[in-house]
Design an enzyme around this catalytic site. Sequence first.
Site, PDB file in Angstrom:
ATOM      1  N   ASP A   9      11.621  70.162  13.075  1.00 36.15           N
ATOM      2  CA  ASP A   9      10.252  70.699  13.205  1.00 36.15           C
ATOM      3  C   ASP A   9      10.399  71.892  14.166  1.00 36.15           C
ATOM      4  OD1 ASP A   9      10.821  68.937  15.407  1.00 36.15           O
ATOM      5  OD2 ASP A   9       8.678  68.772  15.869  1.00 36.15           O
ATOM      6  N   HIS A 236      16.352  67.504  24.658  1.00 41.28           N
ATOM      7  CA  HIS A 236      16.066  66.445  23.679  1.00 41.28           C
ATOM      8  C   HIS A 236      16.882  66.636  22.391  1.00 41.28           C
ATOM      9  CE1 HIS A 236      12.750  65.188  26.187  1.00 41.28           C
ATOM     10  NE2 HIS A 236      12.099  66.317  26.017  1.00 41.28           N
TER      11      HIS A 236
HETATM   12  C1  BDR Z   1      10.617  65.837  20.854  1.00 39.80           C
HETATM   13  O1  BDR Z   1       9.313  66.363  20.638  1.00 39.80           O
HETATM   14  C2  BDR Z   1       9.376  67.738  20.337  1.00 39.80           C
HETATM   15  O2  BDR Z   1       8.454  68.460  21.107  1.00 39.80           O
HETATM   16  C3  BDR Z   1      10.768  68.176  20.646  1.00 39.80           C
HETATM   17  O3  BDR Z   1      11.175  69.193  19.741  1.00 39.80           O
HETATM   18  C4  BDR Z   1      11.599  66.934  20.520  1.00 39.80           C
HETATM   19  O4  BDR Z   1      12.031  66.751  19.195  1.00 39.80           O
HETATM   20  C5  BDR Z   1      10.737  65.333  22.289  1.00 39.80           C
HETATM   21  O5  BDR Z   1       9.812  64.317  22.500  1.00 39.80           O
HETATM   22 CA    CA Z   2      11.905  68.509  17.605  1.00 37.25          CA
END
Ligand code: BDR
Ligand code: CA
Length: 300
Positions: A9, A236
Amino acid sequence: MTNIILDLDTGIDDTLALLYVIARRDEFNLLGVTSTFGNVETETSARNSLTILDLFGRTDVPVFIGERAPEGKTAYQVMPYIYRIHGRNGLGEVDFPSSQRKPEEGAVSFLSRMITSHPDDLTIVATGPLRNLAEVYRKYPETMKIPHKVISMGGALTVEGNVTPFAEANYYKDPKSASFVFSLPIDLIQIPLDVTERSHLHLSDTEEWKGERGMLIRKMTEFYIGFHKKDFSYLHDPSAVCAALHPEYFSYLSLPMKITDDGRSVGDYMAAIPEKKVAVDVRTECVEEELKRSWKKLLG
Ligand code: BDR
Ligand code: CA
């Protein structure tokens, strides 16, 4: 060489994850990128992936548009708080030169074709909500029997969630798809906030990124670090891709994992579903060093 597909995403940390794969070209054979909703809408995610791939000369990598809404919903709208994290365009408001290519429709059938044509030789890293994968297994159930690996960034077990006190963003946005995927007999590794929040990217690391492209990525990353209100951001999505190449940097528990309707991931030994591997500890210095060295090679 690891055959890999990224299901993104495409916001800022998804982009950093993609750049890591681009940088480690000798280790990763990037078969394609599929797009999902989350940080941005699905179409924007696909466009962002094309933008980044083309900027770094990877016009050979196809990008496919995936599902446009969470299970049980007909549409997905980005919540305004997300603009503060990833910017309205998902890329920290930075004006990147746009790609001349168009994304293709059909992420779900692409994923199914790739699982079928690369038995025991494919890793899919999903860094957003899990709707595309849920549809793969629902529409093409035979794919579950073909060995392949899935790595999913999401969930929070022993730390606070980042959307509610218990829920992490990716599973919160489409809990039904996550719950379905976690109930299946597939080889899935979960990379939750418990480990991703332990590895950090500092402002001083981005200062090593130079040149026209390096400066664009640096500006984008500064936006993301700015949101964290510290001098670093969490890693992340890059951590999830790092686990594809270096699973030994993480320690895991095997347990049945339930995803509740409010997006919590709950290990439940009594649940009658197959166990999944959940990363619960990380060698932070190895993950940080691996990612930073790779980005520097590409952007320095
Ligand atoms: C996840 O949420 C999104 O905002 C980031 O891309 C990551 O995949 C972290 O909680
Ligand atoms: Ca993400």
